[in-house]
Design an enzyme around this catalytic site. Structure first.
Site, PDB file in Angstrom:
ATOM      1  CG  ASN A   1      -1.651   1.307   1.445  1.00  0.00           C
ATOM      2  OD1 ASN A   1      -1.865   2.028   0.420  1.00  0.00           O
ATOM      3  ND2 ASN A   1      -2.376   1.437   2.496  1.00  0.00           N
TER       4      ASN A   1
ATOM      5  CE  LYS B   1      -0.197   3.166   4.805  1.00  0.00           C
ATOM      6  NZ  LYS B   1      -0.018   3.416   6.002  1.00  0.00           N
TER       7      LYS B   1
ATOM      8  CG  HIS C   1      -5.960   1.913   5.221  1.00  0.00           C
ATOM      9  ND1 HIS C   1      -5.337   3.005   6.145  1.00  0.00           N
ATOM     10  CD2 HIS C   1      -4.822   1.099   4.963  1.00  0.00           C
ATOM     11  CE1 HIS C   1      -4.198   2.770   6.331  1.00  0.00           C
ATOM     12  NE2 HIS C   1      -3.755   1.619   5.925  1.00  0.00           N
TER      13      HIS C   1
ATOM     14  CD  GLU D   1      -2.842   5.642   6.537  1.00  0.00           C
ATOM     15  OE1 GLU D   1      -3.075   5.795   5.421  1.00  0.00           O
ATOM     16  OE2 GLU D   1      -1.948   5.093   7.207  1.00  0.00           O
TER      17      GLU D   1
ATOM     18  CD  GLU E   1      -3.397  -2.200   7.140  1.00  0.00           C
ATOM     19  OE1 GLU E   1      -2.495  -2.353   6.798  1.00  0.00           O
ATOM     20  OE2 GLU E   1      -3.999  -1.129   7.091  1.00  0.00           O
TER      21      GLU E   1
ATOM     22  N   GLY F   1       2.799   2.632  10.596  1.00  0.00           N
ATOM     23  CA  GLY F   1       3.796   3.583  10.373  1.00  0.00           C
ATOM     24  C   GLY F   1       4.463   4.131  11.835  1.00  0.00           C
TER      25      GLY F   1
ATOM     26  CB  SER G   1       5.234  -1.337  11.679  1.00  0.00           C
ATOM     27  OG  SER G   1       5.014  -0.103  12.124  1.00  0.00           O
TER      28      SER G   1
HETATM   29  P1  13P Z   1       3.040   0.433   7.522  1.00  0.00           P
HETATM   30  O1  13P Z   1       3.667  -0.612   7.046  1.00  0.00           O
HETATM   31  O2  13P Z   1       3.772   1.800   7.238  1.00  0.00           O
HETATM   32  O3  13P Z   1       3.106   0.586   9.006  1.00  0.00           O
HETATM   33  O4  13P Z   1       1.639   0.741   6.893  1.00  0.00           O
HETATM   34  C1  13P Z   1       0.655  -0.238   7.135  1.00  0.00           C
HETATM   35  C2  13P Z   1      -0.579  -0.038   6.389  1.00  0.00           C
HETATM   36  O5  13P Z   1      -1.352   1.069   6.680  1.00  0.00           O
HETATM   37  C3  13P Z   1      -0.688  -0.788   5.287  1.00  0.00           C
HETATM   38  O6  13P Z   1      -2.130  -0.584   4.752  1.00  0.00           O
END
Ligand code: 13P
Length: 248
Positions: free
Chosen positions: A8, A10, A95, A97, A166, A172, A210
């Site tokens: 992903n 982003k 997601h 976010e 997640e 992150g 992560s």
């Molecule tokens: P990270 O791997 O950067 O923690 O992000 C995970 C994520 O949100 C994947 O959709």
């Protein structure tokens, strides 16, 4: 079941940087991976990514979101049918976010999954608790509620979805759930899916938060972890390839 490793990206990378990344991943996959692999690129790059990925079968194209509407006056939205026209195979829905910054609730996420399925796109349905919810002992209740909305609306084709657990506190942050913590939640999700379908063992349950080259193998070795949804580590070809290599 084959595991699935999905990157992903982003809202990262440029057009040129995206091409370099895709080509480096393809170059690194000299032999076909044993797992399924996907890259979920920013929407403006879908057309180009479709071209970069043409003529090979190892890496599938994914989107990071899909509209809950079929078509019409929804400025800025991208429909499932539009995604399908660009060869999109997977779409992330719900997601954290999107839930946090764009007000997506469980009902909207369920409709997004439905739109994707109707267009022949596999939704990657994200669920996960915040740190406050975990500390308050509400992890299972939260993820079960999030998944229930999707199952309720899509029960008839629930084996066509992918679920990604997640934990919001692990995204992150460099704080990964331990393999045991992740497995515990995955087992809860599997049980919930088993109540909805006799074929719940076919539904890939991904872990995200992560995940990196160093911790992927131990996470992917858990019985109910069937892949990863990878953020930051998917932006470096070597790291992403190492995670793919750790998958089954
Ligand atoms: P990270 O791997 O950067 O923690 O992000 C995970 C994520 O949100 C994947 O959709």
């Amino acid at each position: 079941m084959k595991q699935l490793i999905a990157g992903n990206w982003k809202m990262n990378a440029s057009l040129a940087g995206s091409e370099t990344l895709v080509r480096s991943v393809l170059d690194g996959l000299k032999t076909a991976p044993v797992c399924d692999v996907a890259v979920c690129v920013p929407a403006p790059y879908l057309a180009a990514a479709q071209r970069w990925l043409a003529g090979q079968g190892a890496v599938h194209l994914g989107a990071q979101d899909v509209s809950q509407h079929a078509s019409g006056a929804y400025t800025g939205e991208v429909s499932a049918d539009m995604l399908r026209e660009f060869g999109v195979r997977y779409a992330i829905v719900g997601h954290s976010e999107r839930r946090q910054y764009h007000g997506e609730d469980d009902a909207a996420v369920a409709v997004k999954a439905q739109r994707a399925l109707a267009a022949g796109i596999t939704p990657i349905v994200c669920v996960g608790e915040t740190l406050a919810e975990r500390d308050g002992g509400h992890t299972e209740e939260v993820v079960r509620r999030q998944l229930a909305a999707v199952v309720h609306l899509n029960g008839h084709c629930i084996t066509e979805i992918v679920v990604a657990y997640e934990p919001v506190w692990a995204i992150g942050t460099g704080k990964t759930a331990t393999p045991e913590q992740a497995q515990q939640v995955h087992a809860v999700l599997r049980k919930q899916l088993e109540a909805a379908s006799a074929h719940a063992d076919r539904i890939p349950l991904l872990y995200g938060g992560s995940m990196n080259a160093a911790n992927a193998a131990s996470l992917l070795a858990q019985p109910d972890i069937n892949g990863g949804l990878v953020g930051g580590a998917a932006l470096k070809a070597a790291d992403f390839l190492a995670i793919v290599a750790a998958a089954r």
